[in-house]
Design a protein around this motif. Structure first.
Motif, mmCIF file in Angstrom:
data_model
loop_
_atom_site.group_PDB
_atom_site.id
_atom_site.type_symbol
_atom_site.label_atom_id
_atom_site.label_comp_id
_atom_site.label_asym_id
_atom_site.label_seq_id
_atom_site.Cartn_x
_atom_site.Cartn_y
_atom_site.Cartn_z
ATOM 1 N N PRO B 293 0.815 -1.202 0.000
ATOM 2 C CA PRO B 293 0.000 0.000 0.000
ATOM 3 C C PRO B 293 0.864 1.274 0.000
ATOM 4 C CG PRO B 293 -0.112 -1.103 2.115
ATOM 5 C CD PRO B 293 0.717 -1.956 1.242
ATOM 6 N N GLY B 294 0.655 2.087 -0.992
ATOM 7 C CA GLY B 294 1.428 3.324 -1.029
ATOM 8 C C GLY B 294 0.615 4.463 -0.457
ATOM 9 N N ALA B 295 0.603 5.598 -1.155
ATOM 10 C CA ALA B 295 -0.145 6.745 -0.646
ATOM 11 C C ALA B 295 -1.598 6.623 -1.076
ATOM 12 C CB ALA B 295 0.473 8.021 -1.181
ATOM 13 N N LEU B 296 -2.327 5.724 -0.454
ATOM 14 C CA LEU B 296 -3.714 5.504 -0.831
ATOM 15 C C LEU B 296 -4.650 6.316 0.044
ATOM 16 C CD1 LEU B 296 -3.541 1.647 -1.248
ATOM 17 C CD2 LEU B 296 -3.957 3.277 -3.071
ATOM 18 N N THR B 297 -5.825 6.564 -0.514
ATOM 19 C CA THR B 297 -6.818 7.300 0.272
ATOM 20 C C THR B 297 -7.593 6.301 1.141
ATOM 21 O OG1 THR B 297 -8.508 7.009 -1.374
ATOM 22 C CG2 THR B 297 -7.109 8.974 -1.590
ATOM 23 N N LYS B 298 -8.307 6.853 2.096
ATOM 24 C CA LYS B 298 -9.120 6.033 2.990
ATOM 25 C C LYS B 298 -10.211 5.289 2.192
ATOM 26 C CE LYS B 298 -11.547 6.609 7.336
ATOM 27 N NZ LYS B 298 -12.161 7.563 8.256
ATOM 28 N N ALA B 299 -10.768 6.017 1.222
ATOM 29 C CA ALA B 299 -11.844 5.423 0.405
ATOM 30 C C ALA B 299 -11.331 4.249 -0.422
ATOM 31 C CB ALA B 299 -12.441 6.480 -0.516
ATOM 32 N N GLN B 300 -10.127 4.417 -0.926
ATOM 33 C CA GLN B 300 -9.537 3.349 -1.739
ATOM 34 C C GLN B 300 -9.283 2.102 -0.891
ATOM 35 O OE1 GLN B 300 -6.220 5.624 -3.170
ATOM 36 N NE2 GLN B 300 -7.113 5.861 -5.212
ATOM 37 N N VAL B 301 -8.800 2.348 0.309
ATOM 38 C CA VAL B 301 -8.521 1.213 1.206
ATOM 39 C C VAL B 301 -9.836 0.515 1.571
ATOM 40 C CG1 VAL B 301 -7.611 0.528 3.467
ATOM 41 C CG2 VAL B 301 -6.419 2.252 2.100
ATOM 42 N N GLN B 302 -10.858 1.336 1.839
ATOM 43 C CA GLN B 302 -12.165 0.759 2.202
ATOM 44 C C GLN B 302 -12.735 -0.071 1.039
ATOM 45 O OE1 GLN B 302 -13.804 0.939 5.346
ATOM 46 N NE2 GLN B 302 -14.890 -0.696 4.299
ATOM 47 N N ALA B 303 -12.582 0.462 -0.169
ATOM 48 C CA ALA B 303 -13.073 -0.254 -1.359
ATOM 49 C C ALA B 303 -12.339 -1.578 -1.530
ATOM 50 C CB ALA B 303 -12.888 0.622 -2.601
ATOM 51 N N THR B 304 -11.068 -1.522 -1.252
ATOM 52 C CA THR B 304 -10.267 -2.743 -1.361
ATOM 53 C C THR B 304 -10.738 -3.782 -0.343
ATOM 54 O OG1 THR B 304 -8.399 -1.393 -2.016
ATOM 55 C CG2 THR B 304 -7.905 -3.645 -1.340
ATOM 56 N N TYR B 322 -7.515 -14.398 2.625
ATOM 57 C CA TYR B 322 -8.508 -13.371 2.951
ATOM 58 C C TYR B 322 -8.204 -12.742 4.306
ATOM 59 C CZ TYR B 322 -13.018 -11.523 4.589
ATOM 60 O OH TYR B 322 -14.005 -10.732 5.116
ATOM 61 N N LYS B 323 -7.954 -13.599 5.289
ATOM 62 C CA LYS B 323 -7.704 -13.097 6.653
ATOM 63 C C LYS B 323 -6.428 -12.254 6.694
ATOM 64 C CE LYS B 323 -10.201 -16.573 9.299
ATOM 65 N NZ LYS B 323 -10.115 -17.888 9.881
ATOM 66 N N GLU B 324 -5.425 -12.735 5.993
ATOM 67 C CA GLU B 324 -4.128 -12.042 5.983
ATOM 68 C C GLU B 324 -4.284 -10.648 5.359
ATOM 69 O OE1 GLU B 324 -0.009 -12.648 3.644
ATOM 70 O OE2 GLU B 324 -1.061 -14.494 4.190
ATOM 71 N N LEU B 325 -4.953 -10.630 4.183
ATOM 72 C CA LEU B 325 -5.118 -9.344 3.495
ATOM 73 C C LEU B 325 -6.027 -8.403 4.262
ATOM 74 C CD1 LEU B 325 -5.468 -10.616 -0.185
ATOM 75 C CD2 LEU B 325 -3.538 -9.384 0.805
ATOM 76 N N ARG B 326 -7.038 -8.973 4.859
ATOM 77 C CA ARG B 326 -7.988 -8.146 5.616
ATOM 78 C C ARG B 326 -7.275 -7.448 6.771
ATOM 79 N NH1 ARG B 326 -13.190 -7.229 5.039
ATOM 80 N NH2 ARG B 326 -13.950 -5.972 6.750
ATOM 81 N N ALA B 327 -6.465 -8.226 7.479
ATOM 82 C CA ALA B 327 -5.724 -7.665 8.621
ATOM 83 C C ALA B 327 -4.815 -6.527 8.153
ATOM 84 C CB ALA B 327 -4.926 -8.763 9.295
ATOM 85 N N LYS B 328 -4.190 -6.762 7.014
ATOM 86 C CA LYS B 328 -3.241 -5.793 6.465
ATOM 87 C C LYS B 328 -3.949 -4.477 6.120
ATOM 88 C CE LYS B 328 -0.115 -5.837 2.510
ATOM 89 N NZ LYS B 328 0.278 -6.715 1.403
ATOM 90 N N TRP B 329 -5.095 -4.637 5.404
ATOM 91 C CA TRP B 329 -5.801 -3.427 4.967
ATOM 92 C C TRP B 329 -6.551 -2.739 6.103
ATOM 93 C CZ3 TRP B 329 -4.480 -1.025 0.774
ATOM 94 C CH2 TRP B 329 -3.879 -1.738 -0.278
ATOM 95 N N GLU B 330 -6.960 -3.494 7.055
ATOM 96 C CA GLU B 330 -7.603 -2.863 8.221
ATOM 97 C C GLU B 330 -6.591 -2.037 9.002
ATOM 98 O OE1 GLU B 330 -9.560 -6.113 10.158
ATOM 99 O OE2 GLU B 330 -11.501 -5.648 9.220
ATOM 100 N N LYS B 331 -5.397 -2.568 9.061
ATOM 101 C CA LYS B 331 -4.322 -1.840 9.748
ATOM 102 C C LYS B 331 -4.050 -0.522 9.011
ATOM 103 C CE LYS B 331 0.438 -2.483 11.240
ATOM 104 N NZ LYS B 331 1.676 -3.129 10.838
ATOM 105 N N LYS B 332 -4.037 -0.631 7.677
ATOM 106 C CA LYS B 332 -3.786 0.560 6.857
ATOM 107 C C LYS B 332 -4.901 1.578 7.058
ATOM 108 C CE LYS B 332 -1.777 3.049 3.723
ATOM 109 N NZ LYS B 332 -0.558 3.764 4.143
ATOM 110 N N LEU B 333 -6.119 1.074 7.111
ATOM 111 C CA LEU B 333 -7.276 1.948 7.305
ATOM 112 C C LEU B 333 -7.188 2.661 8.642
ATOM 113 C CD1 LEU B 333 -9.933 2.614 5.746
ATOM 114 C CD2 LEU B 333 -11.056 0.937 7.193
ATOM 115 N N ALA B 334 -6.753 1.929 9.650
ATOM 116 C CA ALA B 334 -6.615 2.507 10.990
ATOM 117 C C ALA B 334 -5.534 3.584 10.985
ATOM 118 C CB ALA B 334 -6.268 1.408 11.988
ATOM 119 N N GLU B 335 -4.487 3.346 10.215
ATOM 120 C CA GLU B 335 -3.396 4.326 10.138
ATOM 121 C C GLU B 335 -3.868 5.625 9.494
ATOM 122 O OE1 GLU B 335 0.173 1.059 9.623
ATOM 123 O OE2 GLU B 335 -0.232 2.439 7.967
ATOM 124 N N LEU B 336 -4.789 5.447 8.524
ATOM 125 C CA LEU B 336 -5.305 6.644 7.830
ATOM 126 C C LEU B 336 -6.310 7.411 8.694
ATOM 127 C CD1 LEU B 336 -5.776 5.127 4.264
ATOM 128 C CD2 LEU B 336 -4.103 6.864 4.921
#
Lengths: 176, 337
Positions: B293-304, B322-336
């Protein structure tokens, strides 16, 4: 063959049973008991005959299931339930007893009539077997089974209906 | 008075027991001439000297053993006051057990003709009857005393679930078609199970499917699929998801990264170009969510994140991925934030 069950049972008595049979009042009781037991044995044999056909029907259902013909499986399930009902009724049918004060007394003649009635159901086993042969062939060739299935359902309904009249045998015989 | 004959019987007061052993423990020394009373819904398997000799049906039976009164008294002295001629009787309950339940202990994953992959749970009832008492006693009961329906239910359940999964896989119908096929499935499973049960001395009398339910994850995927149905293909679905996410953000006041996409400017002002750009980014994110994940927006992460559910339901990715990716993107979402 099936009619000789009672004679076989009588000849199979051991010495003690023969001795006891001579006791006053016991002989008549034992005679009737033998008739009931012979009838029960006959009914068990009949039930086993129908049960054998039921297992064959189940095997046909298995074949139909594996070839994805579930509508035909359901059709045979109806026949299966009717066959199961008939078998269960044969197994638990009344032995033919009457209480001391009952209006209709069950004597040897009534018990013999009951036995003969049950004996008549042997034709039913053969008829069921023939229809299941047809079903088996149709199922293995992936042909339509509905005609044979419907004929089987109809036959089983008739056999169940015939069995409903079993109790009437005692009443009819006692009138004569 | 000295004991001469025994009367062996089982009145069965509970109703849940399939088998009752007489005597409950050890071995009996039934005397010759003792009476065995078997009730109408029972069968009795008589063991003498460790061998299953015969099965007795309803009625009163006179047992023959080598335990002759007086003689056994004398012989017993040589065997520590115990009879060397052991006997046991196993009473088998032949009534139909109509209240048996089955269910899938955990969801079963199936390929679905419409949804791709679904996870289902199912339950129902069945009835059984012991058809071969001697076989049942030898295969299931062994030398144990009482055998209750509950003790065999879990074993039978595993066979049932195997055959059900097998059948559902064979018919390859969509989850949406299953409710109208309960009768067919029930009959089919019963036919498939008949031999398994017969091998245990049991007759499967009836089998009913009460419910086949999708798991929560699958229901969520179905809901999304329904929303997509109004739009069209997967590409359009992703666009729809991105637009949906932006709409939510815009309603919240256009805060955060979406401001840069122009969503917060208000309706109609530069919306077309900004939206196209955001949608394009979201689609790209949806396709390459595994990339760093680079400089993504919150909306993009949510869509993902939303897209992950769809990909799981479609069977594109495994549950572990699924679980692995979900954890990763949720973490990213939390960071944003």
């Amino acid at each position: 063959m099936k009619g000789n069950l009672r004679e076989k049972m009588e000849s199979g008595r051991n010495a003690l049973e023969k001795l006891v049979a001579n006791l006053p009042g016991y002989q008549g009781y034992k005679e009737k008991e033998l008739r009931r037991e012979a009838d029960k044995l006959l009914r068990n044999q009949l039930a086993a005959g129908f049960d054998k056909q039921r297992r064959r029907l189940s095997s046909i259902q298995y074949t139909l299931t594996t070839t994805g013909r579930l509508a035909a499986v359901v059709m045979l399930e109806r026949a299966m339930l009717k066959l199961q009902l008939l078998t269960d009724r044969l197994k638990v049918a009344a032995y033919g007893y009457a209480g001391f004060f009952d209006a209709v007394k069950v004597e040897e003649a009534e018990l013999d009539a009951l036995y003969n009635f049950d004996l008549g159901l042997w034709d039913g086993v053969k008829q069921v077997e023939d229809l299941i042969n047809e079903l088996e062939e149709a199922a293995s060739k992936e042909e339509d089974v509905s005609q044979s299935a419907n004929a089987l359902i109809k036959l089983l309904e008739e056999l169940n209906e015939t069995f409903n009249r079993r109790q009437d045998v005692i009443l009819e015989t006692s009138k004569t | 008075m000295a004991r001469v004959f025994d009367v062996v019987e089982w009145p069965d007061t509970g109703g849940r027991d399939m088998v009752y052993r007489w005597p409950p423990t050890g071995s009996g020394d039934i005397r010759i001439g003792s009476q065995l009373v078997v009730r109408e819904s029972q069968a009795a398997v008589f063991f003498r000297d460790g061998k299953a000799l015969d099965t007795f049906g309803p009625g009163r039976h006179t047992l023959t053993t080598a335990n002759i009164p007086l003689l056994i008294g004398l012989l017993g002295k040589l065997f520590s006051d115990k009879s060397p001629f052991t006997t046991e009787v196993y009473f088998v309950n032949l009534r139909e057990f109509v209240d048996m339940k089955w269910g899938t202990p955990e969801p079963i994953a199936l390929r679905d003709s419409e949804l791709g992959m679904v996870r289902l749970g199912a339950f129902g009832t069945y009835s059984l009857q012991i058809s071969d008492p001697q076989l049942f006693v030898n295969k299931i009961v062994g030398v144990r005393g009482i055998y209750q329906t509950g003790q065999i239910e879990s074993y039978l359940r595993s066979i049932i679930v195997t055959r059900l999964t097998d059948l559902l896989g064979e018919i390859n119908k969509s989850l949406f078609d299953l409710p109208r096929l309960y009768e067919e499935i029930g009959a089919g499973v019963r036919a498939k199970l008949a031999d398994d049960f017969a091998a245990l001395g049991i007759d499967l009398k009836a089998f009913f499917v009460n419910s086949i339910n999708a798991t929560e994850e699958t229901v969520k995927a179905i809901d999304e699929r329904a929303a997509m149905g109004a739009i069209g293909d997967m590409q359009k679905y992703l666009q729809f998801k991105a637009a949906q996410a932006m709409g939510t953000a815009a309603a919240a006041g256009g805060a955060g990264d979406l401001t840069s996409a122009g969503v917060g400017l208000g309706a109609g002002v530069g919306m077309g170009a900004a939206m196209a750009s955001a949608i394009s980014s979201a689609i790209q994110a949806g396709k390459q969510e595994a990339a760093a994940p680079g400089a993504l927006t919150k909306a993009q992460v949510q869509a993902t994140l939303d897209n992950l559910d769809m990909r799981l339901a479609a069977g594109e990715i495994s549950e572990a991925t699924y679980k692995e990716l979900r954890a990763k993107w949720e973490k990213k979402l939390a960071e944003l934030g």
